[in-house]
Design a protein around this motif. Structure first.
Motif, PDB file in Angstrom:
ATOM      1  N   ARG A   1      33.778  39.856  78.785  1.00 37.04           N
ATOM      2  CA  ARG A   1      35.006  40.262  79.461  1.00 37.04           C
ATOM      3  C   ARG A   1      35.941  39.077  79.699  1.00 37.04           C
ATOM      4  NH1 ARG A   1      33.494  45.125  83.684  1.00 37.04           N
ATOM      5  NH2 ARG A   1      32.274  46.352  82.208  1.00 37.04           N
TER       6      ARG A   1
ATOM      7  N   TRP B   1      41.598  46.879  66.310  1.00 38.47           N
ATOM      8  CA  TRP B   1      40.332  46.667  67.007  1.00 38.47           C
ATOM      9  C   TRP B   1      39.233  46.452  65.963  1.00 38.47           C
ATOM     10  CZ3 TRP B   1      39.375  47.125  72.452  1.00 38.47           C
ATOM     11  CH2 TRP B   1      40.533  47.373  73.205  1.00 38.47           C
TER      12      TRP B   1
ATOM     13  N   LYS C   1      39.035  43.249  77.798  1.00 36.94           N
ATOM     14  CA  LYS C   1      39.194  44.367  76.869  1.00 36.94           C
ATOM     15  C   LYS C   1      37.949  44.655  76.035  1.00 36.94           C
ATOM     16  CE  LYS C   1      44.117  43.230  76.377  1.00 36.94           C
ATOM     17  NZ  LYS C   1      45.178  42.805  75.425  1.00 36.94           N
TER      18      LYS C   1
END
Length: 323
Positions: free
Chosen positions: A275, A255, A281
């Motif tokens: 989104r 991430w 996510k």
């Protein structure tokens, strides 16, 4: 919270209410439906804690906040279907500000005679911009010497100055980041009174708009975006298109976090964009950072819109500095 009785122990957890992710301006299409609108808002906000309504005192409009555009649209349809109140929704107004570019001197005399006691107020001094870190404030200072401007009229001058700061003459937004320094003036034994010096301060500010160079300030938001690393290029591209300035990045276990500063005026609709481009996510948060000069095209659009709303005879002569 825990409750204990002689037989049973109860444990209650507080309900989690997520923060809204989108906000839109909302108002009844017809002013006569205001009562029905109020009843609908009171009911829906009690039923759904994620649906919130608040009044923006700065921009004089009602703001509806919720978990997405569909969420807000459903309640708008229910208002029309259940209460007969058709509403209009749109982009919330941004709290722009007007400020002075360079110091200038003012010297204005308000004089009116219509039989009997008249009006007389005369003020002179300097209007100057405040430093960048103080550009959300307005400052008034009395630097007069002697009795040319009696001290009992200084509060009236300050009142007149701050009244003018509520609505600028360039785009109609509030004035901020200016310092009004009264240094001299004059008075009349009979005709000088409080209203005379209030109007003299009004005239001094109008004079400053005619003679000075003004610009528009816009709110800048600190934005933090978190999403899977595979979408980092897309997210960065979107921020660049929204005139964001990247201030830092971070990565951890697949991430990434992107930190940037973006004009609030360019952030509308970003929740849905993020989104849809990250398969649902991606998440982001933002908070106010500071006011900075708006881009020239933004300032031009605001000026044109405001001039279209005012009568040609009321349009002030002004100079603008575009940076």
């Amino acid at each position: 919270m825990e409750y204990v009785t002689s037989e049973v122990r109860y444990i209650e957890e507080s309900m989690y209410v997520p923060d809204p992710v989108i906000a839109m301006a909302i108002k009844p299409k017809n002013s006569k439906d205001m009562d029905a609108f109020s009843k609908a808002v009171n009911r829906f906000t009690r039923e759904d804690p994620t649906y919130r309504i608040q009044w923006d005192t700065d921009n004089k409009e009602t703001i509806a906040s919720g978990m997405g555009e569909l969420h807000l649209e459903i309640y708008a349809q229910r208002m029309q279907r259940e209460y007969g109140c058709e509403v209009v929704m749109g982009k919330p107004k941004v709290a722009f500000r007007e400020t002075l570019v360079a110091p200038l001197e003012f010297d204005y005399m308000h004089k009116k005679q219509s039989g009997g006691s008249g009006q007389y107020g005369h003020v002179s001094g300097i209007l100057e911009p405040l430093p960048l870190e103080e550009n959300t404030q307005v400052v008034f200072s009395d630097e007069t010497m002697g009795t040319n401007v009696p001290k009992q009229f200084i509060p009236a001058i300050e009142k007149g100055f701050k009244e003018m700061c509520n609505k600028g003459m360039l785009t109609g937004h509030k004035i901020a980041g200016v310092h009004f320094r009264v240094q001299d003036g004059s008075n009349h034994m009979v005709d000088s009174n409080e209203i005379s010096f209030i109007l003299a301060a009004h005239g001094a500010m109008k004079q400053a708009y005619e003679r000075g160079a003004w610009m528009v300030l816009e709110p800048i938001m600190s934005v933090e975006i978190t999403a899977p690393e595979e979408f980092q290029g897309t997210v960065t591209s979107h921020m660049n298109k929204r005139h964001g300035i990247i201030t830092g990045t971070d990565a951890n276990q697949g991430w990434f976090s992107l930190y940037c500063e973006v004009p609030l005026n360019d952030m509308f609709g970003y929740s849905n964009e993020l989104r849809s481009s990250t398969q649902g996510k991606g998440e982001f948060s933002m908070e106010y950072s500071c006011y900075l000069p708006a881009r020239s095209e933004v300032m031009e659009d605001l000026t044109v819109q405001y001039e279209a709303l005012t009568q040609p005879s009321e349009a002030p002569k002004k100079k603008s500095s575009r940076r």
